[in-house]
Design an enzyme around this catalytic site. Structure first.
Site, PDB file in Angstrom:
ATOM      1  N   LYS A 207       0.843  -1.207   0.000  1.00 22.05           N
ATOM      2  CA  LYS A 207       0.000   0.000   0.000  1.00 22.05           C
ATOM      3  C   LYS A 207       0.876   1.254   0.000  1.00 22.05           C
ATOM      4  O   LYS A 207       0.685   2.156  -0.797  1.00 22.05           O
ATOM      5  CB  LYS A 207      -0.898  -0.042   1.246  1.00 22.05           C
ATOM      6  CG  LYS A 207      -1.841   1.116   1.366  1.00 22.05           C
ATOM      7  CD  LYS A 207      -2.796   0.880   2.543  1.00 22.05           C
ATOM      8  CE  LYS A 207      -3.584   2.139   2.847  1.00 22.05           C
ATOM      9  NZ  LYS A 207      -4.523   1.959   3.967  1.00 22.05           N
ATOM     10  N   GLU A 213      10.528  -4.606   4.680  1.00 21.15           N
ATOM     11  CA  GLU A 213      10.619  -6.005   4.258  1.00 21.15           C
ATOM     12  C   GLU A 213      10.293  -6.148   2.772  1.00 21.15           C
ATOM     13  O   GLU A 213      11.005  -6.803   2.013  1.00 21.15           O
ATOM     14  CB  GLU A 213       9.629  -6.877   5.063  1.00 21.15           C
ATOM     15  CG  GLU A 213       9.975  -7.046   6.530  1.00 21.15           C
ATOM     16  CD  GLU A 213       9.373  -5.958   7.411  1.00 21.15           C
ATOM     17  OE1 GLU A 213       9.036  -4.857   6.894  1.00 21.15           O
ATOM     18  OE2 GLU A 213       9.253  -6.207   8.631  1.00 21.15           O
ATOM     19  N   GLY A 268      -4.933  -2.195   5.241  1.00 21.39           N
ATOM     20  CA  GLY A 268      -4.125  -3.325   4.764  1.00 21.39           C
ATOM     21  C   GLY A 268      -4.782  -4.671   5.020  1.00 21.39           C
ATOM     22  O   GLY A 268      -4.907  -5.510   4.125  1.00 21.39           O
ATOM     23  N   ARG A 269      -5.252  -4.884   6.252  1.00 21.14           N
ATOM     24  CA  ARG A 269      -5.814  -6.199   6.598  1.00 21.14           C
ATOM     25  C   ARG A 269      -7.217  -6.395   6.045  1.00 21.14           C
ATOM     26  O   ARG A 269      -7.819  -7.440   6.260  1.00 21.14           O
ATOM     27  CB  ARG A 269      -5.774  -6.398   8.117  1.00 21.14           C
ATOM     28  CG  ARG A 269      -6.428  -5.292   8.916  1.00 21.14           C
ATOM     29  CD  ARG A 269      -6.079  -5.398  10.398  1.00 21.14           C
ATOM     30  NE  ARG A 269      -6.567  -4.265  11.176  1.00 21.14           N
ATOM     31  CZ  ARG A 269      -5.928  -3.110  11.324  1.00 21.14           C
ATOM     32  NH1 ARG A 269      -4.783  -2.915  10.702  1.00 21.14           N
ATOM     33  NH2 ARG A 269      -6.419  -2.148  12.059  1.00 21.14           N
ATOM     34  N   GLU A 354      -4.921  -7.156  15.089  1.00 16.30           N
ATOM     35  CA  GLU A 354      -4.429  -5.817  14.734  1.00 16.30           C
ATOM     36  C   GLU A 354      -5.567  -4.800  14.819  1.00 16.30           C
ATOM     37  O   GLU A 354      -5.340  -3.632  15.089  1.00 16.30           O
ATOM     38  CB  GLU A 354      -3.817  -5.828  13.326  1.00 16.30           C
ATOM     39  CG  GLU A 354      -2.791  -4.733  13.120  1.00 16.30           C
ATOM     40  CD  GLU A 354      -1.925  -4.917  11.893  1.00 16.30           C
ATOM     41  OE1 GLU A 354      -0.741  -4.596  11.941  1.00 16.30           O
ATOM     42  OE2 GLU A 354      -2.443  -5.376  10.843  1.00 16.30           O
ATOM     43  N   HIS A 385      -5.023 -34.015  17.410  1.00 12.54           N
ATOM     44  CA  HIS A 385      -3.931 -34.888  17.863  1.00 12.54           C
ATOM     45  C   HIS A 385      -2.820 -34.071  18.505  1.00 12.54           C
ATOM     46  O   HIS A 385      -1.697 -34.544  18.619  1.00 12.54           O
ATOM     47  CB  HIS A 385      -3.401 -35.693  16.676  1.00 12.54           C
ATOM     48  CG  HIS A 385      -4.446 -36.614  16.134  1.00 12.54           C
ATOM     49  ND1 HIS A 385      -4.541 -37.934  16.505  1.00 12.54           N
ATOM     50  CD2 HIS A 385      -5.491 -36.374  15.297  1.00 12.54           C
ATOM     51  CE1 HIS A 385      -5.587 -38.483  15.899  1.00 12.54           C
ATOM     52  NE2 HIS A 385      -6.188 -37.554  15.164  1.00 12.54           N
ATOM     53  N   LYS A 505       9.415  -0.837  14.562  1.00 10.64           N
ATOM     54  CA  LYS A 505       9.972  -0.446  13.254  1.00 10.64           C
ATOM     55  C   LYS A 505      11.001   0.659  13.435  1.00 10.64           C
ATOM     56  O   LYS A 505      12.074   0.627  12.845  1.00 10.64           O
ATOM     57  CB  LYS A 505       8.853   0.123  12.363  1.00 10.64           C
ATOM     58  CG  LYS A 505       7.965  -0.862  11.690  1.00 10.64           C
ATOM     59  CD  LYS A 505       7.135  -0.114  10.637  1.00 10.64           C
ATOM     60  CE  LYS A 505       5.838  -0.799  10.335  1.00 10.64           C
ATOM     61  NZ  LYS A 505       4.913   0.010   9.544  1.00 10.64           N
TER      62      LYS A 505
HETATM   63  C1  G6Q Z   1      -2.613  -3.945   7.990  1.00  9.81           C
HETATM   64  C2  G6Q Z   1      -1.373  -3.319   8.374  1.00  9.81           C
HETATM   65  C3  G6Q Z   1      -0.118  -4.003   7.884  1.00  9.81           C
HETATM   66  C4  G6Q Z   1       0.260  -3.691   6.454  1.00  9.81           C
HETATM   67  C5  G6Q Z   1       1.710  -4.118   6.238  1.00  9.81           C
HETATM   68  C6  G6Q Z   1       2.167  -3.897   4.823  1.00  9.81           C
HETATM   69  O1  G6Q Z   1      -3.705  -3.526   8.238  1.00  9.81           O
HETATM   70  O2  G6Q Z   1      -1.423  -1.990   8.035  1.00  9.81           O
HETATM   71  O3  G6Q Z   1      -0.154  -5.392   8.040  1.00  9.81           O
HETATM   72  O4  G6Q Z   1      -0.603  -4.317   5.565  1.00  9.81           O
HETATM   73  O5  G6Q Z   1       2.539  -3.413   7.130  1.00  9.81           O
HETATM   74  O6  G6Q Z   1       2.086  -2.553   4.471  1.00  9.81           O
HETATM   75  P1  G6Q Z   1       2.240  -2.102   2.994  1.00  9.81           P
HETATM   76  O7  G6Q Z   1       1.151  -2.695   2.194  1.00  9.81           O
HETATM   77  O8  G6Q Z   1       2.194  -0.602   3.019  1.00  9.81           O
HETATM   78  O9  G6Q Z   1       3.593  -2.606   2.525  1.00  9.81           O
END
Ligand code: G6Q
Length: 542
Positions: A207, A213, A268-269, A354, A385, A505
């Site tokens: 996003k 990462e 994001g989620r 989250e 199990h 972070k």
């Molecule tokens: C979700 C969070 C988080 C996000 C990641 C990746 O709701 O905001 O999990 O999706 O940190 O972020 P980017 O899509 O910006 O790389």
């Protein structure tokens, strides 16, 4: 301090009801009302929820519904659907529901109808997916694309990964799907070691397009490709971006023509049904993806219109609050009886933890009650199990969601009936247990009896659908999204920000040069962190 939800009459009524009902056994509830297995159920679309094996009576449900009303859940829901900026700490609308709205709906954000934008992007994703699937989009050397590697993390990874595996039965099996998320280089290495760069497409899903990462993995992917194909021009045929940030995408070297856009009102989620779902769409095709969106939309409509007591996500949210805030349960287990849903618990873990892992109210006061639970689980029957022992006979109360399907995606011998038998047996065993008298009647040695007793009274929901399809997956995911919403609304927290991920972070950014500097850095952390960094530096170079 403003009045909090736990100070209301509705909460107090639940508190005294709890004192009256907390020791009542599910055995007695079923004996008192032998029809509850048929009446404490809800059905919407293809989802059937049996909530009868919960430690609830009709009165509990009534009191919980009153709590939801008092908390203004319906008003907040309506505000979300109307595009209001309910994510107050980021001043954003929360409109994942717009991602699955039919083309003739209107949803306004800042005076602009966002539905046409959604459909424009869906159309261009569809074109691209069809070109990759048909082989008309080729790699730089003219070879057909056979491998799709989604590079993303968190919300840009867990949803597409979950859905691609969940819907594998609907996928083009000539394409290989891989996911790279971890900055641990072995994740990239293992995902790509057997792939041919000439046939590999990287989808950089971010996003913000600034996530450490993802950007690190994206740069590694670029080098991996160019080591083989040399010509910089190859990037245009092997990289696409899913992002809200055109500037950063361009800076990275991806042509904005190969960027699929989404918007800041998609969290994001909550994003795998946006452009972030491109890998899913390439796997299953635009038509199936549209069916998944239709399933989500059907659940959105149910959530938007059904009265609280007949509203599946609201009721699931309320029952969750009953255990979380009154029984003191800390966790919830999600147990899909479908191997295709292997990643669903991890996906729901982020969605829930989250969103509702917050300790201040929307106006910033410390909450005086418990908020979001710990979510965990794995597909049944594997867990049976392993950790089910603790659910059956441990000292902790763990409410469970069992999820299953009547028809298998693949008929393999009589596996399906064995799977379903386990799906029905576990909630039965958890609810009713096995009494001392029953164990004794089996002629067990008296010293063994206490070990073989099952107290029961462990609450469960059972969710069933006919078959795992894109439509039912869409319904299921949207149901959990709105369950999480309902709980956040009652706890009066902001379910849509995630400030809790920031501190680590920032500290990592500070530590990176301390690990890499040639000269011994001047460390100013606590003694533990300092010693760990020094030890790492010594071991790394020895
Ligand atoms: C979700 C969070 C988080 C996000 C990641 C990746 O709701 O905001 O999990 O999706 O940190 O972020 P980017 O899509 O910006 O790389």
């Amino acid at each position: 301090m403003a009045q909090q939800i736990a100070d209301t009459e509705e909460w107090k009524a639940l508190d005294s009801h709890f004192s009256a009902i907390k020791d009542v056994h599910l055995r007695d509830l079923f004996e008192g009302d032998p029809t509850r297995g048929e009446t404490m159920v809800l059905e919407t679309g293809d989802l059937y929820l049996d909530y009868s094996k919960n430690r609830c009576t009709a009165e509990t449900v009534e009191l919980l519904v009153a709590l939801a009303r008092r908390a203004g859940v319906e008003q907040l829901r309506d505000a979300m659907f109307a595009g209001a900026k309910i994510n107050i700490t980021e001043d954003r609308s929360v409109l994942h529901v717009a991602l699955r709205a039919p083309a003739d709906e209107r949803i306004m954000v800042d005076g602009v109808d966002v539905v046409p934008q959604v459909h424009r992007v869906l159309d261009s994703m569809g074109d691209f997916a069809n070109r990759v699937r048909s082989g008309s989009w080729t790699g730089h050397t003219g070879r057909r694309i056979r491998n799709i590697v989604n590079v993303g993390i968190g919300g840009s990874d867990l949803g597409p990964r979950m859905a691609t595996v969940a819907l594998a039965d609907f996928a083009d099996r000539s394409l290989t799907n891989r996911f790279v998320s971890n900055v641990d280089g072995t994740d990239f290495y293992e995902a790509t070691r057997d792939l041919d760069p000439e046939e590999t497409l990287f989808i950089i899903a971010s996003k913000t397009f600034t996530t450490l990462e993802t950007m690190t993995n994206a740069r590694t992917a670029r080098s991996w490709l160019l080591d083989a194909l040399v010509d910089e021009g190859a990037v245009a045929k092997h990289f696409v971006a899913l992002s809200t940030n055109t500037d950063e995408v361009t800076k990275f070297g991806i042509d904005p023509a190969n960027m699929f856009e989404f918007w800041d009102w998609v969290g994001g989620r909550y994003s795998f049904d946006s452009a972030i779902g491109l890998s899913v769409m390439i796997a299953i095709g635009p038509q199936r993806f549209a069916e998944m969106l239709a399933g989500m939309h059907a659940m959105d409509e149910h959530f938007r219109t059904a009265p609280i007591e007949a509203n599946m996500p609201m009721l699931m949210g309320l029952i969750g609050i009953w255990y979380n805030d009154f029984f003191g349960a800390d966790t919830v287990a999600v147990l899909p009886y479908s191997q295709y849903l292997v990643h669903l618990p991890a996906y729901l873990q982020q969605l829930d933890m989250e969103s509702d892992g917050k300790s201040v109210t929307r106006s910033g006061e410390r909450v005086g009650y418990q908020t979001g639970p710990i979510v965990w689980g794995q597909p049944g029957t594997n867990g049976q199990h392993a950790y089910y022992q603790l659910i059956h006979q441990g000292t902790k109360l763990i409410p469970c969601d069992f999820i299953g399907f009547a028809q298998p995606n693949q008929v393999v011998g009589d596996h399906q009936d064995l799977l379903a038998a386990n799906l029905f047996a576990q909630p039965e065993a958890l609810a009713f247990g096995k009494t001392r008298a029953q164990v004794e009647a089996e002629g067990v040695d008296p010293s063994q009896v206490p070990h073989r007793v099952f107290e029961g009274n462990h609450p469960t929901n059972t969710i069933m659908a006919t078959q795992l399809t894109p439509y039912t997956l869409g319904q299921l995911v949207a149901c959990y999204e709105h369950k999480v919403f309902t709980q956040g609304a009652i706890w009066n927290i902001n379910s849509f920000d995630q400030w809790g991920v920031e501190l680590g972070k920032q500290l990592a950014q500070k530590i990176i040069p301390e690990l890499q500097d040639a000269s011994e850095p001047n460390l100013a952390h606590d003694s533990s962190t300092n010693a760990l960094i020094r030890r790492y530096r010594r071991q790394r170079t020895s």
